[in-house]
Scaffold this active site. Sequence first.
Site, mmCIF file in Angstrom:
data_model
loop_
_atom_site.group_PDB
_atom_site.id
_atom_site.type_symbol
_atom_site.label_atom_id
_atom_site.label_comp_id
_atom_site.label_asym_id
_atom_site.label_seq_id
_atom_site.Cartn_x
_atom_site.Cartn_y
_atom_site.Cartn_z
ATOM 1 N N ARG A 34 0.837 -1.211 0.000
ATOM 2 C CA ARG A 34 0.000 0.000 0.000
ATOM 3 C C ARG A 34 0.863 1.249 0.000
ATOM 4 N NH1 ARG A 34 -4.915 -1.940 0.151
ATOM 5 N NH2 ARG A 34 -5.194 -3.923 1.227
ATOM 6 N N ASP A 35 0.420 2.232 -0.814
ATOM 7 C CA ASP A 35 1.117 3.520 -0.834
ATOM 8 C C ASP A 35 0.945 4.189 0.530
ATOM 9 O OD1 ASP A 35 2.023 5.630 -3.359
ATOM 10 O OD2 ASP A 35 1.571 6.495 -1.387
ATOM 11 N N VAL A 105 10.426 8.322 -6.663
ATOM 12 C CA VAL A 105 11.254 7.198 -6.207
ATOM 13 C C VAL A 105 11.838 6.500 -7.444
ATOM 14 C CG1 VAL A 105 11.303 5.044 -4.915
ATOM 15 C CG2 VAL A 105 9.790 6.903 -4.171
ATOM 16 N N HIS A 109 7.893 1.514 -10.469
ATOM 17 C CA HIS A 109 6.687 1.098 -9.741
ATOM 18 C C HIS A 109 5.461 1.480 -10.540
ATOM 19 C CE1 HIS A 109 7.976 5.081 -8.351
ATOM 20 N NE2 HIS A 109 6.694 5.392 -8.218
ATOM 21 N N HIS A 111 1.532 2.417 -10.041
ATOM 22 C CA HIS A 111 0.476 2.776 -9.103
ATOM 23 C C HIS A 111 -0.817 2.131 -9.614
ATOM 24 C CE1 HIS A 111 2.580 6.407 -7.286
ATOM 25 N NE2 HIS A 111 3.238 6.316 -8.430
HETATM 26 P P1 AMP Z 1 6.250 8.454 -7.811
HETATM 27 O O1 AMP Z 1 6.025 9.941 -7.760
HETATM 28 O O2 AMP Z 1 5.542 7.813 -8.972
HETATM 29 O O3 AMP Z 1 7.720 8.114 -7.753
HETATM 30 O O4 AMP Z 1 5.539 7.865 -6.540
HETATM 31 C C1 AMP Z 1 6.188 7.484 -5.371
HETATM 32 C C2 AMP Z 1 5.123 6.996 -4.411
HETATM 33 O O5 AMP Z 1 5.753 6.305 -3.356
HETATM 34 C C3 AMP Z 1 4.280 8.112 -3.772
HETATM 35 O O6 AMP Z 1 2.896 7.896 -4.089
HETATM 36 C C4 AMP Z 1 4.563 7.961 -2.279
HETATM 37 O O7 AMP Z 1 3.438 8.230 -1.465
HETATM 38 C C5 AMP Z 1 5.009 6.515 -2.191
HETATM 39 N N1 AMP Z 1 5.892 6.175 -1.067
HETATM 40 C C6 AMP Z 1 7.012 6.825 -0.670
HETATM 41 N N2 AMP Z 1 7.566 6.209 0.376
HETATM 42 C C7 AMP Z 1 6.793 5.129 0.649
HETATM 43 C C8 AMP Z 1 6.850 4.074 1.611
HETATM 44 N N3 AMP Z 1 7.828 4.007 2.529
HETATM 45 N N4 AMP Z 1 5.878 3.130 1.592
HETATM 46 C C9 AMP Z 1 4.884 3.192 0.683
HETATM 47 N N5 AMP Z 1 4.783 4.145 -0.246
HETATM 48 C C10 AMP Z 1 5.719 5.104 -0.274
#
Ligand code: AMP
Length: 126
Positions: A34-35, A105, A109, A111
Amino acid sequence: MAFAYDDSNIFARILRGEIPNDTVAENDHALAFRDISPKAPCHILVIPKGKYVSFDDFAANASEAEIAGFMRLCAQVCTQEGIGLEQGQGFRAITNAGTHGVQEVPHFHLHILGGAVMGPMIGARG
Ligand code: AMP
């Protein structure tokens, strides 16, 4: 230019077990959790276990087994969460890449967002 993977990114740390995550499904090649900051009632991230920076890196360089494992886990998540079209009302799958994609990140990944109507595909730019 090769894709430069940063081993210190937060999803690499999750895969190494250094920080916790809310796992919903896993197989040999991918992990779904889960995000931490959900943007929809259901917001799951699916990541490959291999070191891939982005969608284009994964699509170009992952093995067929890794790609199949990743995609099958996405299907499992949709079924488990009740958002797949066999039993639910659908979802949106998004992947951000690089600066223009506003990727936070640098570990590939997907979403998977569901549980409500998602609205316009993208918001305002800038
Ligand atoms: P992006 O902008 O596509 O790289 O999305 C990165 C996603 O990672 C965001 O929706 C964050 O809320 C999520 N995120 C960051 N750290 C964590 C974590 N430790 N556990 C779960 N989700 C995370």
